[in-house]
Design a protein around this motif. Structure first.
Motif, short mmCIF file in Angstrom:
data_model
loop_
_atom_site.label_atom_id
_atom_site.label_comp_id
_atom_site.label_asym_id
_atom_site.label_seq_id
_atom_site.Cartn_x
_atom_site.Cartn_y
_atom_site.Cartn_z
N PHE A 140 -94.20 22.10 60.88
CA PHE A 140 -94.52 20.94 60.06
C PHE A 140 -93.32 20.41 59.30
CE2 PHE A 140 -98.59 23.19 60.60
CZ PHE A 140 -99.25 22.20 61.30
N GLU A 141 -92.31 21.25 59.08
CA GLU A 141 -91.09 20.79 58.42
C GLU A 141 -89.96 20.57 59.42
OE1 GLU A 141 -90.09 23.09 54.95
OE2 GLU A 141 -92.21 23.39 54.50
N GLY A 142 -90.19 20.93 60.67
CA GLY A 142 -89.23 20.65 61.73
C GLY A 142 -87.96 21.48 61.70
N MET A 143 -87.98 22.64 61.07
CA MET A 143 -86.78 23.48 61.01
C MET A 143 -86.64 24.29 62.30
SD MET A 143 -86.91 25.20 57.25
CE MET A 143 -87.28 24.26 55.80
N THR A 144 -85.41 24.62 62.60
CA THR A 144 -85.16 25.58 63.68
C THR A 144 -85.42 26.97 63.11
OG1 THR A 144 -82.84 25.91 63.12
CG2 THR A 144 -83.35 24.10 64.66
N GLN A 145 -85.45 27.96 63.98
CA GLN A 145 -85.66 29.32 63.49
C GLN A 145 -84.52 29.75 62.57
OE1 GLN A 145 -86.30 31.75 66.98
NE2 GLN A 145 -88.36 30.96 67.27
N GLN A 146 -83.28 29.38 62.91
CA GLN A 146 -82.14 29.74 62.08
C GLN A 146 -82.21 29.02 60.73
OE1 GLN A 146 -79.56 32.08 62.76
NE2 GLN A 146 -79.41 31.80 60.58
N GLU A 147 -82.57 27.74 60.72
CA GLU A 147 -82.70 27.01 59.46
C GLU A 147 -83.78 27.62 58.59
OE1 GLU A 147 -81.37 22.51 60.90
OE2 GLU A 147 -83.47 23.13 61.07
N ALA A 148 -84.91 27.99 59.19
CA ALA A 148 -85.99 28.62 58.43
C ALA A 148 -85.51 29.95 57.85
CB ALA A 148 -87.21 28.83 59.32
N SER A 149 -84.77 30.70 58.63
CA SER A 149 -84.22 31.98 58.16
C SER A 149 -83.33 31.76 56.94
CB SER A 149 -83.44 32.64 59.28
OG SER A 149 -82.77 33.78 58.82
N ASP A 150 -82.45 30.77 57.02
CA ASP A 150 -81.54 30.47 55.91
C ASP A 150 -82.31 29.94 54.70
OD1 ASP A 150 -79.47 31.20 57.59
OD2 ASP A 150 -78.93 29.13 58.09
N GLU A 151 -83.19 29.00 54.93
CA GLU A 151 -83.93 28.33 53.85
C GLU A 151 -84.88 29.29 53.14
OE1 GLU A 151 -84.54 24.82 51.68
OE2 GLU A 151 -83.25 24.99 53.43
N ILE A 154 -85.12 34.84 54.86
CA ILE A 154 -85.81 35.86 55.64
C ILE A 154 -84.95 36.11 56.88
CG2 ILE A 154 -87.88 36.37 56.97
CD1 ILE A 154 -89.42 34.42 55.19
N PRO A 155 -84.73 37.36 57.26
CA PRO A 155 -83.91 37.63 58.46
C PRO A 155 -84.48 36.93 59.70
CG PRO A 155 -84.37 39.67 57.27
CD PRO A 155 -85.19 38.60 56.62
N LEU A 156 -83.58 36.49 60.58
CA LEU A 156 -83.97 35.75 61.78
C LEU A 156 -84.97 36.53 62.63
CD1 LEU A 156 -83.63 33.21 63.50
CD2 LEU A 156 -81.64 34.29 64.56
N GLY A 157 -84.77 37.82 62.78
CA GLY A 157 -85.69 38.64 63.57
C GLY A 157 -87.10 38.64 62.98
N THR A 158 -87.18 38.64 61.65
CA THR A 158 -88.48 38.59 60.98
C THR A 158 -89.14 37.24 61.20
OG1 THR A 158 -87.62 40.13 59.31
CG2 THR A 158 -89.65 38.94 58.76
N LYS A 160 -88.80 35.36 63.82
CA LYS A 160 -89.30 35.37 65.20
C LYS A 160 -90.57 36.20 65.33
CE LYS A 160 -84.83 34.44 67.28
NZ LYS A 160 -83.86 34.79 68.30
N SER A 161 -90.60 37.35 64.67
CA SER A 161 -91.79 38.21 64.73
C SER A 161 -92.99 37.53 64.09
CB SER A 161 -91.53 39.53 64.00
OG SER A 161 -90.52 40.25 64.64
N ARG A 162 -92.78 36.93 62.92
CA ARG A 162 -93.88 36.26 62.22
C ARG A 162 -94.38 35.05 63.01
NH1 ARG A 162 -92.00 36.77 55.87
NH2 ARG A 162 -92.11 39.04 55.82
N LEU A 163 -93.48 34.36 63.68
CA LEU A 163 -93.87 33.24 64.53
C LEU A 163 -94.78 33.73 65.65
CD1 LEU A 163 -93.73 30.34 65.67
CD2 LEU A 163 -91.58 31.02 66.77
N LYS A 164 -94.34 34.77 66.32
CA LYS A 164 -95.10 35.32 67.45
C LYS A 164 -96.49 35.79 67.00
CE LYS A 164 -94.71 38.75 71.13
NZ LYS A 164 -93.88 39.80 71.70
N ILE A 165 -96.53 36.54 65.91
CA ILE A 165 -97.82 37.06 65.41
C ILE A 165 -98.70 35.92 64.91
CG2 ILE A 165 -98.90 38.50 63.63
CD1 ILE A 165 -96.32 40.31 63.88
#
Length: 176
Positions: A140-151, A154-158, A160-165
């Motif tokens: 809904f905010e249009g961030m990439t996974q890396q941008e979300a991690s930075d913003e 939260i670590p990038l791996g986390t 990805k895991s939270r997205l999948k779950i």
């Protein structure tokens, strides 16, 4: 020719002595601020970058090798690179806005919409908050996974895991 103060600073840096930061600041802060100001004109942002530079200098102090570069050259490179990174970061954050109103891509008639998924935000609220935050940032905010991690810090791996779950949980709602 290396000055005695420079020798003392290098020695203190190699030992991890915090006195080195005070001496560095006293002797080099003005010059490094000048380096940063050539890249960043805003004084407040430049001060922040100077502080970030000193944090990096301290973090990498034991890696300094006087046979490869003079102390000021090493300090200069770290400060300059921090300034460039800050400029890139500012440009990336300002480029996140997407103007959907002026785009024809998202103009879809109501007959083309799947009525079963219009309540996705309602169903999203039924998920655990940690999954909601990640899904909101990505979809809904249009961030990439890396941008979300930075913003979200939260670590990038986390992310990805939270997205999948989170997607798996939404799938359970829509395809029971």
């Amino acid at each position: 020719m290396i000055s005695s103060i420079e020798k003392e600073i290098v020695s203190l840096l190699q030992k991890g002595d915090k006195k080195a930061i005070s001496l560095l600041y006293e002797n080099y802060a003005d010059a490094l601020f000048g380096v940063i100001k050539k890249v960043i004109t805003d004084d407040d942002i430049a001060q922040d970058v100077l502080q970030e530079s000193f944090v990096k200098i301290w973090r990498y102090a034991k890696k300094y090798d006087s046979s490869k570069a003079k102390l000021f050259t090493w300090l200069y490179r770290i400060s300059y690179n921090c300034a460039i990174d800050k400029v890139r970061n500012i440009k990336n954050k300002s480029g996140k806005e997407v103007q959907i109103e002026t785009s024809a891509v998202y103009k879809v008639s109501s007959t083309e919409l799947n009525q079963d998924v219009l309540d996705i935000k309602t169903h999203l609220k039924s998920l655990d908050e940690k999954y909601q935050i990640v899904l909101n940032a990505l979809f809904f905010e249009g961030m990439t996974q890396q941008e979300a991690s930075d913003e979200l810090n939260i670590p990038l791996g986390t992310i990805k895991s939270r997205l999948k779950i989170g997607l798996r949980e939404l799938k359970k709602i829509y395809n029971p």
